[in-house]
Design a protein around this motif. Structure first.
Motif, PDB file in Angstrom:
ATOM      1  N   THR A 120      39.398  37.774  40.625  1.00 40.81           N
ATOM      2  CA  THR A 120      38.801  39.112  40.472  1.00 40.81           C
ATOM      3  C   THR A 120      37.277  39.062  40.576  1.00 40.81           C
ATOM      4  N   GLN A 121      36.688  37.944  40.159  1.00 40.39           N
ATOM      5  CA  GLN A 121      35.226  37.844  40.290  1.00 40.39           C
ATOM      6  C   GLN A 121      34.817  37.887  41.767  1.00 40.39           C
ATOM      7  N   GLU A 124      35.185  41.356  43.079  1.00 35.12           N
ATOM      8  CA  GLU A 124      34.084  42.169  42.568  1.00 35.12           C
ATOM      9  C   GLU A 124      32.827  41.944  43.421  1.00 35.12           C
ATOM     10  N   LYS A 127      33.343  43.530  47.115  1.00 39.24           N
ATOM     11  CA  LYS A 127      33.719  44.932  47.367  1.00 39.24           C
ATOM     12  C   LYS A 127      32.573  45.728  48.010  1.00 39.24           C
TER      13      LYS A 127
END
Ligand SMILES: [Zn+2]
Ligand SMILES: [Zn+2]
Length: 238
Positions: A120-121, A124, A127
């Motif tokens: 997820t990092q 993030e 994006k």
């Protein structure tokens, strides 16, 4: 690419190697650093890499002018000229591999290859990019049924190996917006993938998301293996 090979390709796109401002290294595997030392020496080009990667590849690159040894910390972004460079840690069987997020006030480019996993990092950090230069290494079935010895198959499939076509699609499912972003599928395996297969796979995902390539909601390309990819000039669009 070798130094000579890189020179020849730059010539094809009318780029003088003396105009290159820097070389950014992602990790020390030979296919990623092969011509770096030669080009740096010949054209006085700085090489950027994180500390651990520098340590590991220094012998292979041979003598580099100390002004051209540029070391960064993987946890910290930094400015290079007017571009903010954000290293993105990736999962790969190298000492401390990273991809790069490159941005200024208007544009953002994510360069993420050689990773067996996206967390997820990373999502993030990536994006809202204008360009996703994203690994689409293999088709899982082709790899499983192909000629690689089993330990190598396991390595590629592991979370410290490479992203499959399906993995690349999963990521774009999370990040794709249909606002004209450019997706460049890259680092395709020569044995376990084909450009057509990688393209078809991502196109299907975009179709499912309702992102139509025909109207420019996104652009999809496959980076060729032995020639230069398309040139994107963002300055002109400003
Ligand atoms: Zn590698
Ligand atoms: Zn690689």
């Amino acid at each position: 690419m070798s130094g000579k090979g890189t020179e020849a390709l730059l010539k094809e796109i009318h780029v003088d190697p003396r105009d290159l401002d820097a070389i950014f290294i992602t990790h020390e595997h030979k296919d990623h650093i092969h011509g770096a030392g030669i080009l740096s020496r010949k054209y006085n080009i700085p090489i950027f890499a994180n500390g651990e990667t520098w340590e590991t590849m220094a012998d292979y690159l041979k003598k580099i002018d100390k002004n051209n040894i540029r070391e960064f910390r993987i946890e910290e972004g930094f400015y290079f000229k007017d571009i903010y460079v954000e290293p993105v840690p990736v999962f790969h069987d190298a000492v401390n591999p990273n991809g790069y997020i490159l941005k200024d006030d208007k544009f953002k480019i994510s360069v993420v290859t050689d990773t067996g996993w996206i967390n997820t990092q990373m999502q993030e950090q990536m994006k809202d990019s204008n360009i996703y230069f994203l690994e689409s290494n293999h088709d899982v079935d082709m790899l499983k049924n192909g000629s690689y010895p089993w330990p190598l198959k396991q390595r590629v499939l592991s979370t410290r190996g490479h992203l499959s076509n399906e993995n690349a699609s999963e990521l774009i499912k999370q990040l794709g917006k249909g606002s004209g972003e450019i997706i460049v599928l890259s680092h395709l395996s020569i044995d376990n993938n084909t450009p057509e297969l990688a393209y078809k796979n991502m196109k299907k995902t975009l179709d499912e998301m309702g992102i139509e390539l025909e109207i420019g909601a996104a652009n999809l390309e496959v980076a060729p293996r032995y020639t230069t990819s398309k040139i994107y000039d963002f300055r002109r669009k400003k």
